[in-house]
Design an enzyme around this catalytic site. Structure first.
Site, PDB file in Angstrom:
ATOM      1  N   VAL A 143       2.911 -39.699  13.644  1.00 31.14           N
ATOM      2  CA  VAL A 143       1.806 -38.913  13.093  1.00 31.14           C
ATOM      3  C   VAL A 143       0.816 -38.805  14.257  1.00 31.14           C
ATOM      4  O   VAL A 143       0.133 -39.769  14.584  1.00 31.14           O
ATOM      5  CB  VAL A 143       1.192 -39.584  11.842  1.00 31.14           C
ATOM      6  CG1 VAL A 143      -0.007 -38.794  11.354  1.00 31.14           C
ATOM      7  CG2 VAL A 143       2.245 -39.711  10.739  1.00 31.14           C
ATOM      8  N   PRO A 144       0.765 -37.647  14.915  1.00 29.02           N
ATOM      9  CA  PRO A 144       0.227 -37.524  16.268  1.00 29.02           C
ATOM     10  C   PRO A 144      -1.299 -37.564  16.418  1.00 29.02           C
ATOM     11  O   PRO A 144      -1.931 -36.590  16.822  1.00 29.02           O
ATOM     12  CB  PRO A 144       0.778 -36.172  16.724  1.00 29.02           C
ATOM     13  CG  PRO A 144       0.865 -35.384  15.462  1.00 29.02           C
ATOM     14  CD  PRO A 144       1.286 -36.377  14.414  1.00 29.02           C
ATOM     15  N   CYS A 145      -1.890 -38.705  16.193  1.00 25.73           N
ATOM     16  CA  CYS A 145      -3.331 -38.863  16.389  1.00 25.73           C
ATOM     17  C   CYS A 145      -3.712 -38.763  17.861  1.00 25.73           C
ATOM     18  O   CYS A 145      -4.876 -38.496  18.184  1.00 25.73           O
ATOM     19  CB  CYS A 145      -3.829 -40.161  15.770  1.00 25.73           C
ATOM     20  SG  CYS A 145      -2.991 -41.633  16.365  1.00 25.73           S
ATOM     21  N   HIS A 146      -2.742 -38.931  18.762  1.00 25.56           N
ATOM     22  CA  HIS A 146      -3.036 -38.802  20.196  1.00 25.56           C
ATOM     23  C   HIS A 146      -3.425 -37.371  20.561  1.00 25.56           C
ATOM     24  O   HIS A 146      -4.025 -37.144  21.607  1.00 25.56           O
ATOM     25  CB  HIS A 146      -1.843 -39.273  21.039  1.00 25.56           C
ATOM     26  CG  HIS A 146      -0.598 -38.475  20.844  1.00 25.56           C
ATOM     27  ND1 HIS A 146       0.309 -38.741  19.823  1.00 25.56           N
ATOM     28  CD2 HIS A 146      -0.099 -37.406  21.517  1.00 25.56           C
ATOM     29  CE1 HIS A 146       1.308 -37.882  19.884  1.00 25.56           C
ATOM     30  NE2 HIS A 146       1.083 -37.057  20.907  1.00 25.56           N
ATOM     31  N   ARG A 147      -3.140 -36.412  19.712  1.00 29.50           N
ATOM     32  CA  ARG A 147      -3.450 -35.007  19.980  1.00 29.50           C
ATOM     33  C   ARG A 147      -4.891 -34.643  19.622  1.00 29.50           C
ATOM     34  O   ARG A 147      -5.277 -33.488  19.747  1.00 29.50           O
ATOM     35  CB  ARG A 147      -2.482 -34.112  19.212  1.00 29.50           C
ATOM     36  CG  ARG A 147      -1.039 -34.272  19.665  1.00 29.50           C
ATOM     37  CD  ARG A 147      -0.071 -33.419  18.864  1.00 29.50           C
ATOM     38  NE  ARG A 147       1.295 -33.756  19.225  1.00 29.50           N
ATOM     39  CZ  ARG A 147       2.348 -33.545  18.444  1.00 29.50           C
ATOM     40  NH1 ARG A 147       2.191 -32.975  17.262  1.00 29.50           N
ATOM     41  NH2 ARG A 147       3.554 -33.895  18.851  1.00 29.50           N
TER      42      ARG A 147
END
Length: 180
Positions: A143-147
């Protein structure tokens, strides 16, 4: 019953935890989760069918094997979207849960600001709360919170560390042919 396994990645060794319903946690190197009471999935591609996993439920083992395979493909550059069963408790009434669900809509290689994430979660003025939702995301990378980055243009913080966030953003930018 919950199960866990570890996976070597360019970020270091990740710990993956699943239940019979799906992947429930991804831990970065340096995090010290309490794994007592969880069954360890033996290493190897056939570990989901290993006799020692019989009491844990094949579904939990299958979820770990699928997660490890897809995260490996992500780092190899052959996967952009994860297709995994996820087991994360959610309440559609809380902003945090709405924001964590909205994270899944951020396309590979794209960056959103915390304000944009807040708007997607239904409260455009809640950029700080969106940051908190990213910080407590139980499934980073998947779940791409790094984006999600600050509007100021910096990286912002990241549970895996800013070097990990930078590496993930550069990995995706390179595969998309965009500037990191």
């Amino acid at each position: 019953m919950h199960m866990w396994t570890s996976l070597d990645t360019p970020l270091g060794r990740l710990l993956l935890v699943s239940s019979k319903r799906g992947l429930s946690r991804v831990y970065f190197p340096g995090e010290s989760p309490d794994l007592s009471g969880l069954q360890r999935l033996p290493d190897g591609p056939t570990s989901a069918r290993h006799p020692s996993t019989a009491n844990a439920g094949v579904a939990g083992a299958d979820a770990l094997v699928a997660a490890a395979q897809q995260i490996t493909e992500y780092f190899a550059g052959t996967r952009r979207d994860f297709e995994l069963l996820l087991d994360v408790p959610a309440s559609p009434h809380t902003f945090r849960d709405r924001a964590q669900r909205a994270l899944r809509a951020i396309p590979f290689g794209e960056r959103w600001t915390y304000s944009r994430l807040a708007g997607a979660a239904g409260s455009a003025q809640a950029a700080r709360a969106a940051g908190s939702a990213c910080a407590t995301n139980p499934l980073p990378i998947v779940v791409p919170c790094h984006r999600v980055v600050p509007a100021s243009g910096g990286l912002g913080s990241y549970r895996g560390g800013t070097a990990a966030k930078q590496m993930l953003l550069e990995h995706e930018a390179t595969l998309c042919g965009t500037r990191p």
